[in-house]
Motif scaffolding. Structure first.
Motif, mmCIF file in Angstrom:
data_model
loop_
_atom_site.group_PDB
_atom_site.id
_atom_site.type_symbol
_atom_site.label_atom_id
_atom_site.label_comp_id
_atom_site.label_asym_id
_atom_site.label_seq_id
_atom_site.Cartn_x
_atom_site.Cartn_y
_atom_site.Cartn_z
ATOM 1 N N MET A 1 1.030 -1.737 -0.066
ATOM 2 C CA MET A 1 0.532 -0.169 -0.050
ATOM 3 C C MET A 1 0.657 0.983 -0.092
ATOM 4 S SD MET A 1 -3.202 -0.638 2.860
ATOM 5 C CE MET A 1 -4.126 -1.714 2.557
ATOM 6 N N GLY A 2 0.284 2.632 -0.761
ATOM 7 C CA GLY A 2 1.453 3.806 -0.052
ATOM 8 C C GLY A 2 1.538 4.199 0.650
ATOM 9 N N GLU A 3 1.990 5.422 0.965
ATOM 10 C CA GLU A 3 2.123 6.049 1.893
ATOM 11 C C GLU A 3 0.888 6.726 2.563
ATOM 12 O OE1 GLU A 3 2.450 9.443 2.393
ATOM 13 O OE2 GLU A 3 2.739 10.114 0.345
ATOM 14 N N SER A 4 -0.039 6.920 1.150
ATOM 15 C CA SER A 4 -1.533 7.803 1.207
ATOM 16 C C SER A 4 -1.958 7.079 2.999
ATOM 17 C CB SER A 4 -2.333 8.058 -0.018
ATOM 18 O OG SER A 4 -2.496 6.440 0.832
ATOM 19 N N GLY A 5 -1.919 6.258 3.184
ATOM 20 C CA GLY A 5 -2.636 6.252 4.411
ATOM 21 C C GLY A 5 -2.241 6.614 5.744
ATOM 22 N N ILE A 6 -0.623 7.312 5.676
ATOM 23 C CA ILE A 6 -0.151 7.432 7.255
ATOM 24 C C ILE A 6 -0.444 9.045 7.263
ATOM 25 C CG2 ILE A 6 2.431 7.577 7.750
ATOM 26 C CD1 ILE A 6 2.998 5.751 5.981
ATOM 27 N N SER A 7 -0.640 9.375 8.290
ATOM 28 C CA SER A 7 -1.239 10.606 8.615
ATOM 29 C C SER A 7 -0.196 10.842 9.882
ATOM 30 C CB SER A 7 -2.221 10.534 9.719
ATOM 31 O OG SER A 7 -2.014 9.104 11.224
ATOM 32 N N ASP A 8 -0.285 12.382 10.348
ATOM 33 C CA ASP A 8 0.761 13.140 11.118
ATOM 34 C C ASP A 8 1.401 11.922 12.560
ATOM 35 O OD1 ASP A 8 1.057 14.460 8.937
ATOM 36 O OD2 ASP A 8 0.036 16.596 9.821
ATOM 37 N N ARG A 9 0.009 11.520 12.773
ATOM 38 C CA ARG A 9 0.198 11.158 14.095
ATOM 39 C C ARG A 9 0.840 10.031 13.426
ATOM 40 N NH1 ARG A 9 -4.856 7.391 16.672
ATOM 41 N NH2 ARG A 9 -4.165 7.262 18.861
ATOM 42 N N ASP A 10 0.287 9.129 12.890
ATOM 43 C CA ASP A 10 1.816 7.689 12.078
ATOM 44 C C ASP A 10 3.056 8.021 12.369
ATOM 45 O OD1 ASP A 10 -1.062 6.489 12.097
ATOM 46 O OD2 ASP A 10 -0.937 6.894 9.829
ATOM 47 N N ARG A 11 3.751 9.409 12.171
ATOM 48 C CA ARG A 11 4.323 9.665 11.326
ATOM 49 C C ARG A 11 5.443 9.772 13.217
ATOM 50 N NH1 ARG A 11 1.929 12.264 6.803
ATOM 51 N NH2 ARG A 11 2.936 10.864 5.474
ATOM 52 N N GLY A 12 3.750 10.366 14.051
ATOM 53 C CA GLY A 12 5.089 10.376 14.971
ATOM 54 C C GLY A 12 5.529 9.572 15.762
ATOM 55 N N PHE A 13 4.621 8.364 15.501
ATOM 56 C CA PHE A 13 4.924 6.463 16.363
ATOM 57 C C PHE A 13 5.784 6.340 15.571
ATOM 58 C CE2 PHE A 13 0.326 7.175 18.456
ATOM 59 C CZ PHE A 13 0.906 7.585 19.385
ATOM 60 N N LEU A 14 5.754 6.265 14.471
ATOM 61 C CA LEU A 14 7.115 6.136 13.043
ATOM 62 C C LEU A 14 8.326 6.580 14.045
ATOM 63 C CD1 LEU A 14 5.665 5.975 9.701
ATOM 64 C CD2 LEU A 14 6.807 3.716 11.127
ATOM 65 N N ARG A 15 7.863 8.040 13.911
ATOM 66 C CA ARG A 15 9.938 8.746 14.473
ATOM 67 C C ARG A 15 10.007 8.078 15.905
ATOM 68 N NH1 ARG A 15 13.207 10.534 12.154
ATOM 69 N NH2 ARG A 15 11.964 12.100 11.101
ATOM 70 N N LEU A 16 9.366 7.680 16.375
ATOM 71 C CA LEU A 16 9.771 6.764 17.487
ATOM 72 C C LEU A 16 10.187 5.634 17.560
ATOM 73 C CD1 LEU A 16 6.532 6.910 20.188
ATOM 74 C CD2 LEU A 16 9.242 8.048 20.031
ATOM 75 N N ALA A 17 9.760 4.178 16.242
ATOM 76 C CA ALA A 17 10.076 3.333 15.596
ATOM 77 C C ALA A 17 11.714 3.749 14.972
ATOM 78 C CB ALA A 17 8.972 2.452 14.204
ATOM 79 N N VAL A 18 11.693 4.623 14.367
ATOM 80 C CA VAL A 18 12.517 5.026 13.754
ATOM 81 C C VAL A 18 14.066 5.107 14.737
ATOM 82 C CG1 VAL A 18 14.196 6.211 11.685
ATOM 83 C CG2 VAL A 18 12.211 5.500 11.463
ATOM 84 N N ASP A 19 13.749 5.926 15.591
ATOM 85 C CA ASP A 19 15.069 5.828 17.017
ATOM 86 C C ASP A 19 15.335 4.888 17.846
ATOM 87 O OD1 ASP A 19 13.985 8.511 16.632
ATOM 88 O OD2 ASP A 19 12.274 9.126 18.217
ATOM 89 N N ARG A 20 14.169 3.717 17.965
ATOM 90 C CA ARG A 20 14.812 2.740 18.743
ATOM 91 C C ARG A 20 15.773 1.987 17.117
ATOM 92 N NH1 ARG A 20 12.619 0.755 22.670
ATOM 93 N NH2 ARG A 20 14.344 -0.258 22.701
ATOM 94 N N ALA A 21 15.626 2.009 16.305
ATOM 95 C CA ALA A 21 16.103 1.768 15.521
ATOM 96 C C ALA A 21 17.523 1.907 15.727
ATOM 97 C CB ALA A 21 15.544 1.833 13.766
ATOM 98 N N ARG A 22 17.748 3.392 15.140
ATOM 99 C CA ARG A 22 18.463 3.991 15.492
ATOM 100 C C ARG A 22 19.981 3.408 16.975
ATOM 101 N NH1 ARG A 22 16.829 8.215 14.567
ATOM 102 N NH2 ARG A 22 17.280 8.447 12.687
ATOM 103 N N GLU A 23 19.400 3.708 18.047
ATOM 104 C CA GLU A 23 19.371 2.486 19.078
ATOM 105 C C GLU A 23 20.125 1.188 18.958
ATOM 106 O OE1 GLU A 23 16.694 2.082 22.301
ATOM 107 O OE2 GLU A 23 16.201 4.408 22.048
ATOM 108 N N ALA A 24 19.599 0.551 18.408
ATOM 109 C CA ALA A 24 20.112 -0.652 17.559
ATOM 110 C C ALA A 24 21.769 -0.882 17.421
ATOM 111 C CB ALA A 24 18.896 -1.418 17.013
ATOM 112 N N ARG A 25 20.977 0.284 16.221
ATOM 113 C CA ARG A 25 22.601 0.851 15.213
ATOM 114 C C ARG A 25 23.602 0.459 16.451
ATOM 115 N NH1 ARG A 25 24.600 1.000 9.084
ATOM 116 N NH2 ARG A 25 26.786 1.495 10.173
ATOM 117 N N ARG A 26 23.741 1.577 16.919
ATOM 118 C CA ARG A 26 24.474 2.237 17.955
ATOM 119 C C ARG A 26 24.925 1.121 18.385
ATOM 120 N NH1 ARG A 26 21.767 7.170 18.699
ATOM 121 N NH2 ARG A 26 20.433 6.122 20.632
ATOM 122 N N ALA A 27 24.012 -0.078 19.438
ATOM 123 C CA ALA A 27 24.576 -0.640 20.200
ATOM 124 C C ALA A 27 24.769 -2.483 19.525
ATOM 125 C CB ALA A 27 23.247 -1.767 21.233
#
Length: 159
Positions: A1-27
């Protein structure tokens, strides 16, 4: 599916997931992160990839989120949850998501993008096919990738 279903609220939670990915990389782990959110918008669980530091190839954050949900939430609660993740679920994690009866999935980068990046970087292919979530769980509701966040995830996966 395309990104059209992703809201601004969703992007906030996605940002948290990407932050956790960044933590994983650092570890020293592969850069993947996941956030489990209930129907009221409350973060219930989050984790990062731990395949290196945890010593098991099964320690994907989407897989551990599904296990946590099974142990801590009822059937209806799980169905109302949304899983936000830096990368589209691999087949193992998609299957766990389906068996756990979790709700919607929103991902920053797709399995296809990840496979392309690995080829571009000369990394070995994953031991499982880069299937989309709905190829593994046909009834799943999934939205992604997000173009802006996918670029950030791409940088996290560069050697």
């Amino acid at each position: 599916m395309g990104e059209s279903g992703i809201s601004d609220r969703d992007r906030g939670f996605l940002r948290l997931a990407v932050d956790r990915a960044r933590e994983a990389r650092r570890a020293g782990d592969e850069a993947f992160g996941t956030v489990l959110v209930n129907g009221d918008g409350e973060v219930l669980f989050s984790d990062r990839n731990r395949v290196v530091t945890g010593g098991s190839p099964l320690l994907h954050p989407e897989f551990t989120a599904a296990g946590w949900a099974l142990a801590n939430l009822g059937v209806r609660e799980r169905a109302r949850c949304t899983v936000y993740t830096s990368g589209e679920h691999c087949p193992m994690c998609a299957a766990a998501h389906g068996w756990a009866g979790l709700g919607r999935i929103v991902y920053a980068s797709s399995a296809g993008q990840f496979a392309t990046w690995a080829r571009e970087d000369g990394r070995p292919a994953a031991p499982v096919a880069p299937l989309g979530i709905t190829d593994v769980v046909p009834g799943a509701v999934a939205d992604g990738p997000d173009p802006e966040l996918a670029r950030e995830v791409r940088e996290l996966h560069r050697p």
